[in-house]
Design an enzyme around this catalytic site. Structure first.
Site, PDB file in Angstrom:
ATOM      1  N   LYS A 161       0.967  -1.367   0.131  1.00  0.00           N
ATOM      2  CA  LYS A 161      -0.008  -0.202   0.253  1.00  0.00           C
ATOM      3  C   LYS A 161       0.990   1.242  -0.026  1.00  0.00           C
ATOM      4  O   LYS A 161       0.336   2.282  -0.457  1.00  0.00           O
ATOM      5  CB  LYS A 161      -0.827   0.041   1.210  1.00  0.00           C
ATOM      6  CG  LYS A 161      -2.034  -1.092   1.262  1.00  0.00           C
ATOM      7  CD  LYS A 161      -2.640  -0.846   2.716  1.00  0.00           C
ATOM      8  CE  LYS A 161      -3.213  -2.289   3.061  1.00  0.00           C
ATOM      9  NZ  LYS A 161      -3.837  -2.343   4.585  1.00  0.00           N
ATOM     10  N   GLY A 162       2.093   0.822   0.565  1.00  0.00           N
ATOM     11  CA  GLY A 162       3.128   2.277   0.694  1.00  0.00           C
ATOM     12  C   GLY A 162       3.037   3.338  -0.327  1.00  0.00           C
ATOM     13  O   GLY A 162       3.252   4.572  -0.130  1.00  0.00           O
ATOM     14  N   GLU A 210       7.562   2.672  -6.161  1.00  0.00           N
ATOM     15  CA  GLU A 210       7.665   2.001  -4.668  1.00  0.00           C
ATOM     16  C   GLU A 210       7.886   3.178  -3.866  1.00  0.00           C
ATOM     17  O   GLU A 210       8.432   4.439  -4.217  1.00  0.00           O
ATOM     18  CB  GLU A 210       8.797   1.048  -4.729  1.00  0.00           C
ATOM     19  CG  GLU A 210       8.931   0.194  -3.582  1.00  0.00           C
ATOM     20  CD  GLU A 210       8.025  -0.300  -2.683  1.00  0.00           C
ATOM     21  OE1 GLU A 210       6.970   0.085  -2.619  1.00  0.00           O
ATOM     22  OE2 GLU A 210       8.277  -1.577  -2.450  1.00  0.00           O
ATOM     23  N   ASP A 211       7.354   3.036  -2.567  1.00  0.00           N
ATOM     24  CA  ASP A 211       7.598   4.050  -1.500  1.00  0.00           C
ATOM     25  C   ASP A 211       9.026   3.987  -0.971  1.00  0.00           C
ATOM     26  O   ASP A 211       9.545   5.324  -1.153  1.00  0.00           O
ATOM     27  CB  ASP A 211       6.642   3.764  -0.485  1.00  0.00           C
ATOM     28  CG  ASP A 211       6.930   2.620   0.230  1.00  0.00           C
ATOM     29  OD1 ASP A 211       7.688   1.292  -0.295  1.00  0.00           O
ATOM     30  OD2 ASP A 211       6.017   1.965   1.104  1.00  0.00           O
ATOM     31  N   ASP A 267      14.710  -0.364   0.771  1.00  0.00           N
ATOM     32  CA  ASP A 267      15.445  -0.630   2.204  1.00  0.00           C
ATOM     33  C   ASP A 267      16.246  -1.637   1.812  1.00  0.00           C
ATOM     34  O   ASP A 267      17.318  -1.370   1.236  1.00  0.00           O
ATOM     35  CB  ASP A 267      14.230  -0.995   2.969  1.00  0.00           C
ATOM     36  CG  ASP A 267      14.793  -1.091   4.645  1.00  0.00           C
ATOM     37  OD1 ASP A 267      15.583  -0.327   4.802  1.00  0.00           O
ATOM     38  OD2 ASP A 267      14.213  -1.873   5.163  1.00  0.00           O
ATOM     39  N   LYS A 294      17.254   3.982   1.222  1.00  0.00           N
ATOM     40  CA  LYS A 294      18.018   3.657   2.282  1.00  0.00           C
ATOM     41  C   LYS A 294      19.178   2.899   2.160  1.00  0.00           C
ATOM     42  O   LYS A 294      19.207   1.748   2.289  1.00  0.00           O
ATOM     43  CB  LYS A 294      17.188   3.124   3.417  1.00  0.00           C
ATOM     44  CG  LYS A 294      16.396   3.918   4.318  1.00  0.00           C
ATOM     45  CD  LYS A 294      16.027   3.036   5.475  1.00  0.00           C
ATOM     46  CE  LYS A 294      14.485   3.496   6.112  1.00  0.00           C
ATOM     47  NZ  LYS A 294      14.012   2.540   7.220  1.00  0.00           N
ATOM     48  N   PHE A 322      13.762   4.986  10.732  1.00  0.00           N
ATOM     49  CA  PHE A 322      12.392   4.418  10.400  1.00  0.00           C
ATOM     50  C   PHE A 322      11.463   5.691  10.153  1.00  0.00           C
ATOM     51  O   PHE A 322      11.030   6.505  10.895  1.00  0.00           O
ATOM     52  CB  PHE A 322      11.765   3.616  11.577  1.00  0.00           C
ATOM     53  CG  PHE A 322      10.724   2.606  10.746  1.00  0.00           C
ATOM     54  CD1 PHE A 322      10.706   1.528  10.165  1.00  0.00           C
ATOM     55  CD2 PHE A 322       9.220   2.995  10.990  1.00  0.00           C
ATOM     56  CE1 PHE A 322       9.713   0.845   9.488  1.00  0.00           C
ATOM     57  CE2 PHE A 322       8.058   2.449  10.401  1.00  0.00           C
ATOM     58  CZ  PHE A 322       8.178   1.204   9.817  1.00  0.00           C
ATOM     59  N   VAL A 323      10.705   5.674   8.967  1.00  0.00           N
ATOM     60  CA  VAL A 323       9.958   6.657   8.478  1.00  0.00           C
ATOM     61  C   VAL A 323       8.563   6.548   8.181  1.00  0.00           C
ATOM     62  O   VAL A 323       8.145   5.271   7.768  1.00  0.00           O
ATOM     63  CB  VAL A 323      10.609   7.823   7.391  1.00  0.00           C
ATOM     64  CG1 VAL A 323      11.886   8.311   7.727  1.00  0.00           C
ATOM     65  CG2 VAL A 323      10.712   6.709   6.159  1.00  0.00           C
ATOM     66  N   ASP A 383       3.786   3.411   6.523  1.00  0.00           N
ATOM     67  CA  ASP A 383       2.996   3.088   7.684  1.00  0.00           C
ATOM     68  C   ASP A 383       4.051   2.673   8.700  1.00  0.00           C
ATOM     69  O   ASP A 383       4.957   2.168   8.365  1.00  0.00           O
ATOM     70  CB  ASP A 383       2.093   2.359   7.470  1.00  0.00           C
ATOM     71  CG  ASP A 383       2.334   0.860   7.327  1.00  0.00           C
ATOM     72  OD1 ASP A 383       3.424   0.599   6.552  1.00  0.00           O
ATOM     73  OD2 ASP A 383       2.070  -0.227   7.908  1.00  0.00           O
ATOM     74  N   ARG A 416      -0.164   6.624   7.514  1.00  0.00           N
ATOM     75  CA  ARG A 416      -0.095   6.854   6.080  1.00  0.00           C
ATOM     76  C   ARG A 416      -0.471   8.044   5.625  1.00  0.00           C
ATOM     77  O   ARG A 416      -0.025   8.507   4.484  1.00  0.00           O
ATOM     78  CB  ARG A 416      -0.849   5.869   5.351  1.00  0.00           C
ATOM     79  CG  ARG A 416      -0.396   4.354   5.448  1.00  0.00           C
ATOM     80  CD  ARG A 416      -0.908   3.280   4.580  1.00  0.00           C
ATOM     81  NE  ARG A 416      -0.943   2.063   4.798  1.00  0.00           N
ATOM     82  CZ  ARG A 416       0.119   1.249   4.519  1.00  0.00           C
ATOM     83  NH1 ARG A 416       1.244   1.767   3.918  1.00  0.00           N
ATOM     84  NH2 ARG A 416       0.339  -0.044   5.033  1.00  0.00           N
TER      85      ARG A 416
HETATM   86  P1  IMP Z   1      12.693  -4.172   1.482  1.00  0.00           P
HETATM   87  O1  IMP Z   1      12.182  -5.423   0.817  1.00  0.00           O
HETATM   88  O2  IMP Z   1      13.640  -4.258   2.646  1.00  0.00           O
HETATM   89  O3  IMP Z   1      13.542  -3.130   0.460  1.00  0.00           O
HETATM   90  O4  IMP Z   1      11.375  -3.561   2.031  1.00  0.00           O
HETATM   91  C1  IMP Z   1      10.716  -2.617   1.206  1.00  0.00           C
HETATM   92  C2  IMP Z   1       9.547  -2.212   2.069  1.00  0.00           C
HETATM   93  O5  IMP Z   1       9.614  -2.209   3.437  1.00  0.00           O
HETATM   94  C3  IMP Z   1       8.962  -0.974   1.682  1.00  0.00           C
HETATM   95  O6  IMP Z   1       8.147  -0.924   0.655  1.00  0.00           O
HETATM   96  C4  IMP Z   1       8.183  -0.414   3.043  1.00  0.00           C
HETATM   97  O7  IMP Z   1       6.845  -1.053   2.823  1.00  0.00           O
HETATM   98  C5  IMP Z   1       8.846  -1.354   3.940  1.00  0.00           C
HETATM   99  N1  IMP Z   1       9.798  -0.376   4.558  1.00  0.00           N
HETATM  100  C6  IMP Z   1      11.020  -0.192   4.547  1.00  0.00           C
HETATM  101  N2  IMP Z   1      11.569   0.743   5.640  1.00  0.00           N
HETATM  102  C7  IMP Z   1      10.441   1.440   5.790  1.00  0.00           C
HETATM  103  C8  IMP Z   1      10.291   2.722   6.735  1.00  0.00           C
HETATM  104  O8  IMP Z   1      11.190   3.193   7.186  1.00  0.00           O
HETATM  105  N3  IMP Z   1       9.125   2.949   7.121  1.00  0.00           N
HETATM  106  C9  IMP Z   1       7.951   2.330   6.589  1.00  0.00           C
HETATM  107  N4  IMP Z   1       7.966   1.296   5.872  1.00  0.00           N
HETATM  108  C10 IMP Z   1       9.347   0.952   5.487  1.00  0.00           C
HETATM  109 MG    MG Z   2       5.824  -0.977   0.404  1.00  0.00          MG
END
Ligand code: IMP
Ligand code: MG
Length: 177
Positions: free
Chosen positions: A44-45, A100-101, A104, A132, A153-154, A160, A166
């Protein structure tokens, strides 16, 4: 201890200015109106970013949505990626931009790139509002990246914590208050 202290990291105005730049860059990169550009919002992000980015792009686009769950209710990844809603449209032969939001660890996007590549798009790129880089476990790069942020963490602007925050207009750091 309550996790409820919000500190603005990126203001709504900064976000809008950057999205205008990203939209112009996308318009420049896909100048041929006969080629289809397909935006895929990762729910949803990314829903807020998708709404603004799609309107900052002046060339025609197709929009679609994909549900992915990679996190549990907390702040750390479960390491598991699951498709909770698939696309309604066919992407074969189209230029795909995954919206994508945040990038990470890169685990979610690595999984998605592999999945969507099997559907034979003409190209695939990533647009991510936030990045990040310190947290990366997989080598994922967003061609269109809004802001590089530290390992905090944002929330807000679609992001969210346990489904909260959100609808905040700014991107805020969430910490113990
Ligand atoms: P990844 O697979 O670790 O790159 O995770 C990506 C997903 O983790 C993003 O689409 C977010 O939904 C969630 N996420 C990662 N960091 C944050 C954060 O700081 N705040 C909120 N959601 C996050
Ligand atoms: Mg996401």
């Amino acid at each position: 201890m309550a996790l409820d202290k919000l500190t603005v990291l990126i203001s709504a105005e900064q976000i809008q200015n950057r999205i205008r730049e990203l939209g112009a860059k996308i318009d420049g990169d896909y100048p041929n109106p006969a080629e289809i550009v397909h935006l895929i919002c990762i729910l949803k992000g990314a829903y807020v970013f998708m709404a603004d980015l799609s309107r900052a792009i002046k060339r025609p686009v197709i929009v679609d949505f994909m549900g992915i769950s990679s996190y549990g209710k907390g702040k750390t990844s479960s390491g598991e990626v699951r498709v909770t809603k698939d696309l309604d449209t066919v992407i074969e032969g189209h230029h795909v931009i995954i919206v994508e939001d945040i990038v990470d660890s890169g685990v979610t996007l690595t999984y998605l790139l592999n999945l969507l590549d099997q559907r034979k798009p003409r190209s695939i790129k990533i647009a991510a509002l936030l990045d990040k880089p310190e947290r990366r476990l997989r080598p994922v790069t967003a061609a269109y990246a809004g802001f590089s942020i530290p390992d905090e963490f944002v929330v807000g602007y679609g992001l969210d914590y346990a489904e909260q925050y959100r609808s905040l207009p700014d991107v805020c750091v969430l910490s113990e208050g």
